[in-house]
Design an enzyme around this catalytic site. Structure first.
Site, PDB file in Angstrom:
ATOM      1  N   GLY A  14      42.772  19.139  42.622  1.00 32.30           N
ATOM      2  CA  GLY A  14      42.418  19.241  41.207  1.00 32.30           C
ATOM      3  C   GLY A  14      41.098  18.602  40.823  1.00 32.30           C
ATOM      4  N   LEU A  95      48.431  36.169  42.088  1.00 30.60           N
ATOM      5  CA  LEU A  95      49.243  36.500  40.919  1.00 30.60           C
ATOM      6  C   LEU A  95      49.403  38.013  40.841  1.00 30.60           C
ATOM      7  CD1 LEU A  95      47.582  34.029  38.411  1.00 30.60           C
ATOM      8  CD2 LEU A  95      49.903  33.863  39.335  1.00 30.60           C
ATOM      9  N   ASN A 109      39.006  32.757  37.668  1.00 32.52           N
ATOM     10  CA  ASN A 109      39.166  32.114  38.980  1.00 32.52           C
ATOM     11  C   ASN A 109      37.825  31.572  39.467  1.00 32.52           C
ATOM     12  OD1 ASN A 109      40.582  31.418  41.450  1.00 32.52           O
ATOM     13  ND2 ASN A 109      39.526  33.123  42.424  1.00 32.52           N
ATOM     14  N   HIS A 111      35.753  30.637  43.046  1.00 25.56           N
ATOM     15  CA  HIS A 111      35.766  30.914  44.494  1.00 25.56           C
ATOM     16  C   HIS A 111      34.530  30.266  45.111  1.00 25.56           C
ATOM     17  CE1 HIS A 111      36.370  32.886  48.273  1.00 25.56           C
ATOM     18  NE2 HIS A 111      35.308  33.654  48.163  1.00 25.56           N
ATOM     19  N   GLU A 181      30.530  23.681  42.208  1.00 27.50           N
ATOM     20  CA  GLU A 181      31.699  24.293  41.569  1.00 27.50           C
ATOM     21  C   GLU A 181      32.020  23.612  40.247  1.00 27.50           C
ATOM     22  OE1 GLU A 181      34.938  26.048  44.563  1.00 27.50           O
ATOM     23  OE2 GLU A 181      34.920  23.876  44.501  1.00 27.50           O
TER      24      GLU A 181
END
Ligand code: GRF
Length: 204
Positions: A14, A95, A109, A111, A181
């Protein structure tokens, strides 16, 4: 002005969730993380949520539970938080449309590779292996919408390119990818938050 409501789905550490929590707390994000949900009850991301005073919910798959049944349960839990956006930040399950169909244009999302490259797990290590074989010098990070069950594919919201030649070890490269990110995710989610609140405000 009402803030966008964000539910973050995590499966592990996380650190990207933490970037969102910090940016929400400082006001930079322009949205509130209203819940963190994990498929893994022991995920460290749940602890990060609790520490930030955000509801943390584990939705563990039952033994032999069909993917669709799990996704229907997950969708119910998420719906309880009335999200404007759902961010997959290290969410390690595909999902199905049972979930995604309820949230068109709302699931985002992250990546750790460029669009169309290295879908699936261990993308950072695989990029590094390709670099070692002389097959690439550049990798990156992308944030994209998740319209369907495609893995790490969907309309691209933001990308950042990384010159791999600047790194001599996988550890250094990986640390840098995560740093990029964190920044890209906050920027992309921040943009969506601003769009979602302005859309809400002009609606009759
Ligand atoms: C990130 O590299 C993300 O791109 C990938 O899984 C990793 C999660 O890291 N999908 P963290 O749990 O946010 O630290």
């Amino acid at each position: 002005m009402s803030q966008a409501r964000i539910v973050v789905l995590v499966s592990g550490n996380g650190s990207n969730l933490q970037a969102l929590l910090d940016a929400a707390a400082s006001g930079e994000l322009g949205g509130d993380v209203v819940a963190v949900v994990s498929n893994r009850p022991g995920a460290y991301g749940l602890e990060r949520a609790e520490r930030a005073g955000v509801p943390a919910v584990a939705v563990a798959p039952e033994q032999d539970e069909p993917r669709r049944a799990y996704d229907a349960r997950l969708a119910e839990v998420v719906a309880g938080f009335s999200p404007d956006l759902i961010v997959l930040a290290g969410w390690m399950r595909i999902l199905t449309m049972g979930f995604l169909g309820r949230y068109p244009d709302k699931v985002v999302n992250l990546h750790p590779a460029l669009p169309g490259e290295l879908p699936g797990v261990r993308a950072i290590e695989r990029a590094w292996d390709e670099r070692a074989r002389g097959e690439r010098d550049v990798s990156g990070v992308m944030v994209h919408l998740v319209p369907d069950e495609g893995v790490d594919s969907g309309p691209v919201l933001a990308t950042a390119t990384i010159d791999m030649t600047a790194f001599t070890t996988l550890d250094d490269f990986e640390r840098h990818v995560h740093h990029v990110e964190h920044r890209l995710l906050v920027e992309a989610v921040g943009t969506l938050c601003r769009q979602s609140t302005s859309t809400t405000e002009v609606s009759p």
